[in-house]
Design an enzyme around this catalytic site. Structure first.
Site, PDB file in Angstrom:
ATOM      1  N   CYS A  85      45.530  42.438  32.637  1.00 23.06           N
ATOM      2  CA  CYS A  85      46.931  42.543  33.045  1.00 23.06           C
ATOM      3  C   CYS A  85      47.027  42.834  34.548  1.00 23.06           C
ATOM      4  O   CYS A  85      46.696  41.977  35.347  1.00 23.06           O
ATOM      5  CB  CYS A  85      47.637  43.611  32.202  1.00 23.06           C
ATOM      6  SG  CYS A  85      49.412  43.596  32.367  1.00 23.06           S
ATOM      7  N   HIS A 194      45.926  42.472  26.265  1.00 23.49           N
ATOM      8  CA  HIS A 194      45.220  43.755  26.344  1.00 23.49           C
ATOM      9  C   HIS A 194      44.229  43.988  25.193  1.00 23.49           C
ATOM     10  O   HIS A 194      44.601  44.559  24.173  1.00 23.49           O
ATOM     11  CB  HIS A 194      46.248  44.889  26.317  1.00 23.49           C
ATOM     12  CG  HIS A 194      47.067  44.973  27.553  1.00 23.49           C
ATOM     13  ND1 HIS A 194      46.772  45.841  28.579  1.00 23.49           N
ATOM     14  CD2 HIS A 194      48.159  44.290  27.937  1.00 23.49           C
ATOM     15  CE1 HIS A 194      47.666  45.699  29.547  1.00 23.49           C
ATOM     16  NE2 HIS A 194      48.527  44.758  29.184  1.00 23.49           N
ATOM     17  N   GLU A 196      41.952  46.212  25.141  1.00 21.23           N
ATOM     18  CA  GLU A 196      41.645  47.646  25.013  1.00 21.23           C
ATOM     19  C   GLU A 196      42.596  48.368  24.069  1.00 21.23           C
ATOM     20  O   GLU A 196      42.288  49.457  23.585  1.00 21.23           O
ATOM     21  CB  GLU A 196      41.635  48.311  26.407  1.00 21.23           C
ATOM     22  CG  GLU A 196      42.990  48.687  26.975  1.00 21.23           C
ATOM     23  CD  GLU A 196      43.770  47.502  27.563  1.00 21.23           C
ATOM     24  OE1 GLU A 196      43.446  46.348  27.243  1.00 21.23           O
ATOM     25  OE2 GLU A 196      44.732  47.748  28.314  1.00 21.23           O
TER      26      GLU A 196
END
Lengths: 223, 83
Positions: A85, A194, A196
Site C-alpha cells: 500500500c 494487504h 499482513e
C-alpha cells in the site's frame, strides 16, 4: 531470520506487518525512518499508512528518509523488500519499481476483501503460492490506482513482472487491473492490497496473506 | 528576496479524480459551461537572495527530484516578476 518493518511518521500497519512476520516464523525487527541502520535484518517491509500525511504525493517525502537510502542500496544488492500500500507508493517514488500510484478513479477510500490472482510466483515474496493461485486479502486505500505509460506496462507484462492482478471488478482504476509488480530481479515487490492483515482467521477474511511472509523466509535461507 | 514559482500538473493523459470532483461541484452549484477541471499544485519558493541562474537551476533540480513525479506530472517554473 529477521524481517525489518519500517515505521515512518504516519505509518499505520507496521504493527500488523511485524505480527505477520512473527506468525510466519521470523524475528520481527522495528526499524525507524530516521535511522539509516537496518540492524542486521535479512528483508524489509515498508508498511501501509499515510506517511507524512501523504503530503506532496503519497510516498514522496518518505522516499528521502535516511532509512530509505540504505534500503535502496541493499535492494540493489538483492535484499528482499516488500512495499504494501503506502510502501508500494514509496517504492515507486524511490524508482525501485516503475510507474506511480494515483487517487482511486472513483474518489472513495476503499476497504474490502479483494480477490487477486498471483501471476508471478517466482519472486522472493510469492514462491509459496501456486502459479495463478487465487487469494482473497484486504484492500484498503485512497491512492491505489497503478499507472504507467504503455511501453512500461507492456514491458512489465512481457517480462512477467505483474505479481498480482485484481479479479472481478477493478476496484480503483489501476491500469490493466494491476495490484502488484516486481523488479527485474524479483527481490522487490510492491502490492496495493494487504497480506499482513490476512495471516490469522480471527481478524482477516482468510490466511491467504501469510504466503508472502513464509516465501521470504525460504528466499533468505536459500540465498 | 526573490520568489520562484513551480506549478505542477498531472499529465493530460492521467486521470484527475480531484478535478473531476470539483467539476461535479461546479455543475451542482449552477456554474454552467465548464467543459473540464484539472487540479494542480503551486509551490511558491522564496529565496534568501536574488534568483541567480545557479539558484534557479537548483530549484529546477528540486522540482525534478521532489516537487514533481515525472512519471505522472509535468511542471513549469518561473521567477516571479519575470512574467
Amino acid at each position: 531470520m529477521k524481517i525489518g518493518v519500517v515505521t515512518f511518521p504516519g505509518s499505520l500497519d507496521d504493527a500488523d506487518a511485524r505480527r505477520a512476520a512473527a506468525v510466519a516464523g521470523a524475528e520481527a525487527v522495528a526499524l525507524w525512518h530516521g535511522d539509516a541502520d537496518l540492524h542486521g535484518v535479512d528483508a524489509v517491509v515498508l508498511p501501509g499508512g499515510f506517511s507524512y500525511g501523504d503530503y506532496l504525493r503519497a510516498g514522496a517525502i518518505s522516499r528521502f528518509a535516511p532509512v530509505m537510502e540504505t534500503i535502496i542500496a541493499k535492494a540493489g544488492q538483492g535484499m528482499p523488500v516488500l512495499g504494501i500500500c503506502n510502501g508500494f507508493q514509496v517504492l515507486c517514488e524511490s524508482h525501485l519499481l516503475p510507474g506511480a500510484l494515483i487517487k482511486n478513479d472513483r474518489r472513495k477510500f476503499i476497504c474490502k476483501d479483494q480477490p487477486l490472482r498471483i501471476e508471478n510466483n517466482r519472486t522472493a515474496w510469492t514462491s509459496d503460492y501456486d502459479a495463478n493461485h487465487e487469494i482473497t486479502i484486504v484492500l484498503k486505500n485512497q491512492d491505489g490506482s497503478f499507472v504507467a505509460d504503455e511501453a512500461t506496462l507492456d514491458r512489465l507484462e512481457g517480462e512477467g513482472r505483474v505479481v498480482a492482478r485484481y479479479l472481478d471488478e477493478n476496484p480503483n482504476g489501476s491500469y490493466r487491473d494491476i495490484a502488484g509488480i516486481t523488479n527485474e530481479r524479483g527481490n522487490v515487490v510492491g502490492l496495493m492490497p494487504h497480506p499482513e492483515h490476512c495471516v490469522e482467521t480471527l481478524t482477516g477474511p482468510s490466511t491467504d496473506g501469510l504466503g508472502f511472509f513464509t516465501s521470504v523466509l525460504k528466499a533468505v535461507v536459500a540465498s | 528576496m526573490a520568489r520562484v514559482v513551480v506549478d505542477v500538473m498531472l499529465k493530460p493523459e492521467i486521470l484527475d479524480p480531484q478535478g473531476k470532483a470539483v467539476h461535479g461541484a461546479f455543475g451542482r452549484l449552477g456554474f454552467d459551461g465548464v467543459a473540464d477541471v484539472r487540479q494542480g499544485k503551486r509551490f511558491e519558493i522564496t529565496l534568501d537572495g536574488d534568483a541567480t541562474e545557479e539558484r534557479v537551476a537548483e530549484i529546477r533540480k528540486a522540482a525534478d527530484t521532489l516537487l514533481a513525479n515525472p512519471v505522472i506530472e509535468d511542471y513549469t517554473l518561473h521567477v516571479e516578476g519575470d512574467q
